[in-house]
Scaffold this motif. Structure first.
Motif, PDB file in Angstrom:
ATOM      1  N   MET A   1       0.839  -1.199   0.000  1.00 24.47           N
ATOM      2  CA  MET A   1       0.000   0.000   0.000  1.00 24.47           C
ATOM      3  C   MET A   1       0.876   1.252   0.000  1.00 24.47           C
ATOM      4  SD  MET A   1      -3.117  -0.246   2.713  1.00 24.47           S
ATOM      5  CE  MET A   1      -4.711  -0.540   2.078  1.00 24.47           C
ATOM      6  N   SER A   2       0.406   2.272  -0.685  1.00 20.19           N
ATOM      7  CA  SER A   2       1.132   3.535  -0.688  1.00 20.19           C
ATOM      8  C   SER A   2       0.869   4.275   0.618  1.00 20.19           C
ATOM      9  CB  SER A   2       0.680   4.387  -1.871  1.00 20.19           C
ATOM     10  OG  SER A   2      -0.614   4.910  -1.628  1.00 20.19           O
ATOM     11  N   GLU A   3       1.678   5.294   0.866  1.00 21.91           N
ATOM     12  CA  GLU A   3       1.505   6.100   2.075  1.00 21.91           C
ATOM     13  C   GLU A   3       0.130   6.771   2.095  1.00 21.91           C
ATOM     14  OE1 GLU A   3       3.768   9.878   3.977  1.00 21.91           O
ATOM     15  OE2 GLU A   3       5.068   8.239   3.299  1.00 21.91           O
ATOM     16  N   ASP A   4      -0.323   7.266   0.944  1.00 22.98           N
ATOM     17  CA  ASP A   4      -1.648   7.894   0.861  1.00 22.98           C
ATOM     18  C   ASP A   4      -2.752   6.893   1.174  1.00 22.98           C
ATOM     19  OD1 ASP A   4      -0.667  10.401   0.267  1.00 22.98           O
ATOM     20  OD2 ASP A   4      -0.987  10.212  -1.904  1.00 22.98           O
ATOM     21  N   GLU A   5      -2.613   5.675   0.653  1.00 21.25           N
ATOM     22  CA  GLU A   5      -3.618   4.640   0.928  1.00 21.25           C
ATOM     23  C   GLU A   5      -3.617   4.255   2.407  1.00 21.25           C
ATOM     24  OE1 GLU A   5      -3.865   2.210  -3.270  1.00 21.25           O
ATOM     25  OE2 GLU A   5      -2.117   1.891  -1.986  1.00 21.25           O
ATOM     26  N   ASN A   6      -2.413   4.173   2.999  1.00 21.83           N
ATOM     27  CA  ASN A   6      -2.322   3.868   4.428  1.00 21.83           C
ATOM     28  C   ASN A   6      -2.964   4.959   5.278  1.00 21.83           C
ATOM     29  OD1 ASN A   6      -1.131   1.359   4.316  1.00 21.83           O
ATOM     30  ND2 ASN A   6       0.956   2.145   4.555  1.00 21.83           N
ATOM     31  N   LYS A   7      -2.731   6.201   4.889  1.00 20.01           N
ATOM     32  CA  LYS A   7      -3.328   7.302   5.641  1.00 20.01           C
ATOM     33  C   LYS A   7      -4.846   7.262   5.523  1.00 20.01           C
ATOM     34  CE  LYS A   7      -3.168  12.246   6.477  1.00 20.01           C
ATOM     35  NZ  LYS A   7      -2.488  13.508   6.182  1.00 20.01           N
ATOM     36  N   LYS A   8      -5.326   7.037   4.326  1.00 21.44           N
ATOM     37  CA  LYS A   8      -6.770   6.970   4.107  1.00 21.44           C
ATOM     38  C   LYS A   8      -7.379   5.842   4.943  1.00 21.44           C
ATOM     39  CE  LYS A   8     -10.226   6.660   0.468  1.00 21.44           C
ATOM     40  NZ  LYS A   8     -10.483   6.500  -0.959  1.00 21.44           N
ATOM     41  N   GLU A   9      -6.730   4.685   4.964  1.00 22.88           N
ATOM     42  CA  GLU A   9      -7.220   3.553   5.750  1.00 22.88           C
ATOM     43  C   GLU A   9      -7.191   3.870   7.247  1.00 22.88           C
ATOM     44  OE1 GLU A   9      -6.114  -0.790   5.026  1.00 22.88           O
ATOM     45  OE2 GLU A   9      -5.011  -0.302   6.885  1.00 22.88           O
ATOM     46  N   PHE A  10      -6.110   4.493   7.706  1.00 28.99           N
ATOM     47  CA  PHE A  10      -5.985   4.876   9.121  1.00 28.99           C
ATOM     48  C   PHE A  10      -7.113   5.833   9.509  1.00 28.99           C
ATOM     49  CE2 PHE A  10      -4.450   7.749  12.436  1.00 28.99           C
ATOM     50  CZ  PHE A  10      -4.005   6.854  13.405  1.00 28.99           C
ATOM     51  N   VAL A  11      -7.322   6.853   8.704  1.00 29.25           N
ATOM     52  CA  VAL A  11      -8.377   7.837   8.963  1.00 29.25           C
ATOM     53  C   VAL A  11      -9.735   7.139   9.035  1.00 29.25           C
ATOM     54  CG1 VAL A  11      -9.651   9.772   7.918  1.00 29.25           C
ATOM     55  CG2 VAL A  11      -7.147   9.831   8.039  1.00 29.25           C
ATOM     56  N   GLU A  12      -9.989   6.254   8.112  1.00 30.34           N
ATOM     57  CA  GLU A  12     -11.272   5.549   8.092  1.00 30.34           C
ATOM     58  C   GLU A  12     -11.456   4.678   9.334  1.00 30.34           C
ATOM     59  OE1 GLU A  12     -14.898   5.206   6.992  1.00 30.34           O
ATOM     60  OE2 GLU A  12     -13.513   6.502   5.921  1.00 30.34           O
ATOM     61  N   ARG A  13     -10.406   3.987   9.755  1.00 27.02           N
ATOM     62  CA  ARG A  13     -10.487   3.143  10.958  1.00 27.02           C
ATOM     63  C   ARG A  13     -10.746   3.983  12.206  1.00 27.02           C
ATOM     64  NH1 ARG A  13      -5.670  -1.006  11.449  1.00 27.02           N
ATOM     65  NH2 ARG A  13      -7.046  -1.851  13.068  1.00 27.02           N
ATOM     66  N   VAL A  14     -10.051   5.117  12.319  1.00 29.68           N
ATOM     67  CA  VAL A  14     -10.246   5.987  13.486  1.00 29.68           C
ATOM     68  C   VAL A  14     -11.658   6.566  13.471  1.00 29.68           C
ATOM     69  CG1 VAL A  14      -9.523   8.140  14.604  1.00 29.68           C
ATOM     70  CG2 VAL A  14      -7.787   6.515  13.784  1.00 29.68           C
ATOM     71  N   ARG A  15     -12.116   7.015  12.327  1.00 32.38           N
ATOM     72  CA  ARG A  15     -13.474   7.576  12.240  1.00 32.38           C
ATOM     73  C   ARG A  15     -14.544   6.533  12.579  1.00 32.38           C
ATOM     74  NH1 ARG A  15     -12.633  11.549   7.099  1.00 32.38           N
ATOM     75  NH2 ARG A  15     -11.909  13.328   8.333  1.00 32.38           N
TER      76      ARG A  15
END
Length: 161
Positions: free
Chosen positions: A1-15
């Motif tokens: 996964m790219s850094e952008d994809e990881n960030k998007k996934e992290f944000v979604e999990r936290v939300r």
């Protein structure tokens, strides 16, 4: 996964986690909205300490006087002993190291908390949110960043945010 994809996934999990604990937070907000404060109180300061999100992570509310000092030392600890604001299974996941999970989670927490405060929080006093050690806070009425000196100057002048 790219850094952008990881960030998007992290944000979604936290939300998604925030969505689960929002009803508990809203109950506490409603309780606080019904409180009256010592007549010395000029504003409410809500701080969190996120040097590391963990079971010890806290969000605390303090009624503050015009000099920026707590009116009492008890405060209110949001969700204390009831839930973890950002679970370690999300925060400590190694795949998120490169995205600065503490910084991202802090921004998400501020957005989530400000939204809940506007919907359910105390309306009688100005309220500000920020990291425990930060000179800058978020004005919960406007979501604008303000500095500590400005907050205290407003309190001394008896001004609303």
């Amino acid at each position: 996964m790219s850094e952008d994809e990881n960030k998007k996934e992290f944000v979604e999990r936290v939300r998604r986690h925030f969505e689960k604990i929002t009803p508990r937070l809203n109950k506490e907000m409603a309780m606080i909205a019904a409180l009256s404060w010592d007549e010395e109180a000029r504003f409410l300061l809500i701080e969190y300490d996120a040097s590391q999100f963990s079971d010890e992570f806290f969000v605390a509310l303090w009624a503050m006087d015009a000099d920026g000092e707590p009116v009492d030392r008890e405060g209110h600890w949001f969700l204390k002993g009831r839930t973890v604001v950002v679970p370690s299974k999300i925060y400590d996941d190694e795949k998120y190291e490169a995205i600065e999970p503490g910084e991202v989670a802090s921004e998400l927490l501020e957005q989530w908390f400000a939204q809940a405060w506007r919907a359910h929080g105390h309306k009688g006093l100005p309220a500000y949110l920020g990291h425990h050690d930060s000179y800058f806070k978020i004005d919960l009425a406007t979501s604008e960043q303000v500095n500590w000196d400005s907050i205290v100057a407003r309190a001394k002048a008896g001004l609303a945010p």
